[in-house]
Motif scaffolding. Structure first.
Motif, PDB file in Angstrom:
ATOM      1  N   ARG A  78       0.877  -1.184   0.000  1.00 58.57           N
ATOM      2  CA  ARG A  78       0.000   0.000   0.000  1.00 58.57           C
ATOM      3  C   ARG A  78       0.908   1.227   0.000  1.00 58.57           C
ATOM      4  O   ARG A  78       1.071   1.933   0.989  1.00 58.57           O
ATOM      5  N   TYR A  79       1.509   1.461  -1.157  1.00 56.29           N
ATOM      6  CA  TYR A  79       2.603   2.419  -1.260  1.00 56.29           C
ATOM      7  C   TYR A  79       2.164   3.865  -1.014  1.00 56.29           C
ATOM      8  O   TYR A  79       2.885   4.632  -0.354  1.00 56.29           O
ATOM      9  N   GLN A  80       1.026   4.254  -1.512  1.00 56.49           N
ATOM     10  CA  GLN A  80       0.577   5.634  -1.321  1.00 56.49           C
ATOM     11  C   GLN A  80       0.311   5.937   0.156  1.00 56.49           C
ATOM     12  O   GLN A  80       0.724   6.985   0.669  1.00 56.49           O
ATOM     13  N   ASP A  81      -0.341   5.001   0.833  1.00 57.87           N
ATOM     14  CA  ASP A  81      -0.596   5.190   2.266  1.00 57.87           C
ATOM     15  C   ASP A  81       0.711   5.236   3.053  1.00 57.87           C
ATOM     16  O   ASP A  81       0.869   6.059   3.973  1.00 57.87           O
ATOM     17  N   ALA A  82       1.655   4.355   2.699  1.00 54.49           N
ATOM     18  CA  ALA A  82       2.957   4.338   3.385  1.00 54.49           C
ATOM     19  C   ALA A  82       3.691   5.650   3.155  1.00 54.49           C
ATOM     20  O   ALA A  82       4.276   6.231   4.082  1.00 54.49           O
ATOM     21  N   ALA A  83       3.653   6.154   1.899  1.00 61.45           N
ATOM     22  CA  ALA A  83       4.349   7.400   1.572  1.00 61.45           C
ATOM     23  C   ALA A  83       3.777   8.580   2.355  1.00 61.45           C
ATOM     24  O   ALA A  83       4.531   9.446   2.827  1.00 61.45           O
ATOM     25  N   GLU A  84       2.474   8.600   2.523  1.00 60.60           N
ATOM     26  CA  GLU A  84       1.844   9.695   3.272  1.00 60.60           C
ATOM     27  C   GLU A  84       2.312   9.701   4.721  1.00 60.60           C
ATOM     28  O   GLU A  84       2.617  10.765   5.285  1.00 60.60           O
ATOM     29  N   GLU A  85       2.358   8.538   5.339  1.00 63.91           N
ATOM     30  CA  GLU A  85       2.824   8.449   6.725  1.00 63.91           C
ATOM     31  C   GLU A  85       4.290   8.866   6.841  1.00 63.91           C
ATOM     32  O   GLU A  85       4.678   9.624   7.743  1.00 63.91           O
ATOM     33  N   LEU A  86       5.109   8.386   5.920  1.00 67.51           N
ATOM     34  CA  LEU A  86       6.545   8.664   5.979  1.00 67.51           C
ATOM     35  C   LEU A  86       6.850  10.124   5.691  1.00 67.51           C
ATOM     36  O   LEU A  86       7.776  10.704   6.289  1.00 67.51           O
ATOM     37  N   ASN A  87       6.116  10.748   4.786  1.00 60.76           N
ATOM     38  CA  ASN A  87       6.344  12.164   4.511  1.00 60.76           C
ATOM     39  C   ASN A  87       6.077  13.018   5.747  1.00 60.76           C
ATOM     40  O   ASN A  87       6.795  13.985   6.022  1.00 60.76           O
ATOM     41  N   LYS A  88       5.044  12.661   6.511  1.00 61.32           N
ATOM     42  CA  LYS A  88       4.771  13.376   7.767  1.00 61.32           C
ATOM     43  C   LYS A  88       5.930  13.210   8.746  1.00 61.32           C
ATOM     44  O   LYS A  88       6.348  14.163   9.410  1.00 61.32           O
ATOM     45  N   LEU A  89       6.456  11.979   8.826  1.00 63.95           N
ATOM     46  CA  LEU A  89       7.549  11.712   9.757  1.00 63.95           C
ATOM     47  C   LEU A  89       8.814  12.468   9.354  1.00 63.95           C
ATOM     48  O   LEU A  89       9.537  12.998  10.212  1.00 63.95           O
ATOM     49  N   ILE A  90       9.099  12.532   8.051  1.00 63.27           N
ATOM     50  CA  ILE A  90      10.292  13.228   7.583  1.00 63.27           C
ATOM     51  C   ILE A  90      10.189  14.726   7.840  1.00 63.27           C
ATOM     52  O   ILE A  90      11.184  15.393   8.153  1.00 63.27           O
ATOM     53  N   GLN A  91       8.997  15.268   7.731  1.00 67.23           N
ATOM     54  CA  GLN A  91       8.812  16.688   8.044  1.00 67.23           C
ATOM     55  C   GLN A  91       9.115  16.970   9.509  1.00 67.23           C
ATOM     56  O   GLN A  91       9.667  18.022   9.842  1.00 67.23           O
ATOM     57  N   GLN A  92       8.780  16.007  10.377  1.00 70.65           N
ATOM     58  CA  GLN A  92       9.042  16.178  11.805  1.00 70.65           C
ATOM     59  C   GLN A  92      10.513  15.942  12.146  1.00 70.65           C
ATOM     60  O   GLN A  92      11.092  16.665  12.962  1.00 70.65           O
ATOM     61  N   ARG A  93      11.106  14.917  11.515  1.00 68.90           N
ATOM     62  CA  ARG A  93      12.501  14.547  11.798  1.00 68.90           C
ATOM     63  C   ARG A  93      13.213  14.309  10.464  1.00 68.90           C
ATOM     64  O   ARG A  93      13.427  13.170  10.065  1.00 68.90           O
ATOM     65  N   PRO A  94      13.630  15.358   9.766  1.00 64.38           N
ATOM     66  CA  PRO A  94      14.161  15.208   8.406  1.00 64.38           C
ATOM     67  C   PRO A  94      15.470  14.423   8.305  1.00 64.38           C
ATOM     68  O   PRO A  94      15.781  13.892   7.244  1.00 64.38           O
TER      69      PRO A  94
END
Length: 502
Positions: free
Chosen positions: A338-354
């Protein structure tokens, strides 16, 4: 490929006989090393209990450790995921730097098993089971276990135990230490082979760590924790919990409790020593929390189950760290394609901890699995440029180069990585693929032979060397090197068969 990592997961009891019998190599082939010869022959090895009082020379212990580790890889599911390996080695070596072993080489590795166990092997090789990591309640508790095992190495407790048990030769001691670990975890034919290799009917309890060993490891381990800025109280806290588990398990104790007996006296002693230091509340590092989340996600057979688990945690707020819970969810979504859902979660995490490696690599892997190869490589190249010494970033980038048809870039990067980590099995496997893609057939088979050799798969290593020697147009130098390697591997196989046929 989904979110699969490079962990070797073949169960020990399903491995080929030459894997399960490799313990004999410890007893008989101690002088054989990867691609170079140890200068001391088996006939010249001293007894551990020799009158001179000598035990191991540094060269002997180093060689013993390498041979031991090949055996462990052949019989146990050692995790090779670069992020997990990087974390456990950085944590372990931070502790080593504050121990009596500072400046010495230690290698830490994770074993993919729910067992609660950890062990110290010769040459500074220390294994920790994933079940133990998930049992710890703080990073300081995990550090406490590592500090304890580090002390067993620096204080030479294993060598002292062998000396107390019998006048064992170095060869017998090598087989015996592997027999202890193998007999406790593998069972069946492997345990029988280990006993054969030891050539003795010594029982495990004869050389288990003594109470004095344990107290010394606790005492010095607590000092290490304090000096490395971890919570010294974590050691008595963890062992007290193990002591309560001791009562619950009865006779079916986890291996850690068998080899590291926990008594009320020992808990009291460690608590008294820890209380000499001021209380220190050390927050868990994000990498420790992410490791636990990754291990928890892997524990589910079906990724959909993991998705449900982490979604429930997040919905009900039952988590220690929200970022770690979301990371676990993203890995589950990735494994579930479920690549799109995974990408959405990870993009949020990278914004918090780049700058968090785990998030960067997971996001790039999501892009790669979704078919966005250029985007995946571009993001990794940017991070690899910022962190040129990050092994997880560099080997993942090399893997992606290969998958994107850029074998020349992968080859150059992997050649450098082999010089930095010469015992990393996955680097040689990827390098073999890169060389094959570039048309370097002999070189490809040579690297694959090294991969199999380090994995303890001697027959497979031998086959690769034979294939390499049949490639037309080999120059004198390469032919001589391949023949030397083939002779070495063949000698180990012959010795193994000779002992197995007795």
């Amino acid at each position: 490929m989904g979110a699969k990592d490079t962990t070797e997961l073949m169960p020990a009891n399903k491995r080929p006989m030459h894997h399960r019998c490799l313990i004999v190599v410890l007893g008989l082939c101690l002088s054989l090393t990867p691609l170079h010869v140890w200068s001391i022959s088996g006939d010249d090895l001293p007894d551990i209990g020799a009158a001179s009082g000598n035990m191991f020379t540094p060269a002997q212990e180093k060689q013993l450790g390498k041979t031991f580790m090949r055996y462990i890889r052949a019989t146990q599911p050692v995790i090779t995921d670069p992020l997990m390996d990087d974390y456990i080695n950085k944590l372990g070596n931070t502790l080593v730097d504050h121990s009596q072993g500072a400046g010495s080489k230690f290698t830490f590795f994770l074993v993919d098993s729910p067992q609660v166990n950890a062990y110290a092997g010769p040459g500074g090789y220390i294994g920790v089971y994933t079940g133990l990591v998930l049992t710890t309640e703080s990073e300081s508790e995990l550090a406490a276990v590592l500090a304890h095992e580090i002390t067993h190495v620096t204080q030479k407790h294993l060598q002292r135990a062998w000396y107390a048990a019998s006048n064992l030769s170095l060869v017998q001691g090598a087989a015996l230490v592997a027999a202890i670990i193998l007999g406790a975890t593998a069972g069946g034919d492997a345990a029988i082979a280990a006993t054969m290799g030891a050539q003795a009917a010594l029982k495990q309890q004869q050389i288990n760590f003594t109470r004095h060993n344990e107290k010394e490891a606790d005492r010095l381990g607590i000092n290490i924790l304090h000096d490395a800025d971890f919570d010294p109280h974590a050691m008595p806290s963890f062992f007290a919990r193990m002591g309560r588990a001791n009562k619950r398990y009865g006779t079916e104790l986890p291996e850690f409790l068998r080899t590291h007996p926990v008594t009320n006296s020992r808990i009291a002693d460690s608590l008294g020593r820890a209380e000499k230091f001021p209380y220190r509340q050390r927050p868990d590092s994000i990498r420790y929390l992410l490791l636990r989340a990754h291990l928890r996600e892997r524990s589910f057979d079906e990724p959909s189950q993991a998705v449900t688990y982490f979604r429930t945690l997040l919905k009900e707020g039952r988590y220690r760290d929200e970022s770690a819970a979301r990371y676990g969810l993203s890995l589950a979504l990735l494994r579930d394609d479920r690549y799109q859902d995974a990408a959405e979660e990870l993009n949020k995490l990278i914004q918090q901890r780049p700058g968090t490696l785990e998030f960067v690599i997971a996001a790039s892997r999501t892009d790669m699995e979704a078919g966005n190869k250029k985007k995946a490589i571009s993001h990794l190249e940017q991070s690899a440029h910022k962190f040129p010494l990050s092994y997880p970033l560099q080997i993942t980038l090399a893997e992606f180069y290969l998958r994107a048809g850029q074998a020349d870039k992968a080859y150059k990067k992997l050649k450098l990585l082999t010089s930095l980590q010469p015992e990393n099995t996955q680097t040689y496997k990827l390098l073999a693929q890169a060389a094959a893609t570039l048309g370097n057939k002999a070189e490809s088979h040579e690297y694959m032979a090294m991969h199999y050799y380090l994995m303890g798969a001697l027959e497979s290593s031998l086959m690769q060397l034979k294939i390499a020697l049949r490639v037309p147009g080999l120059n004198f130098y390469r032919t001589a090197r391949l023949e030397s390697q083939l002779k070495k591997v063949q000698s180990e196989i012959d010795e193994l068969k000779k002992e197995h046929d007795k």
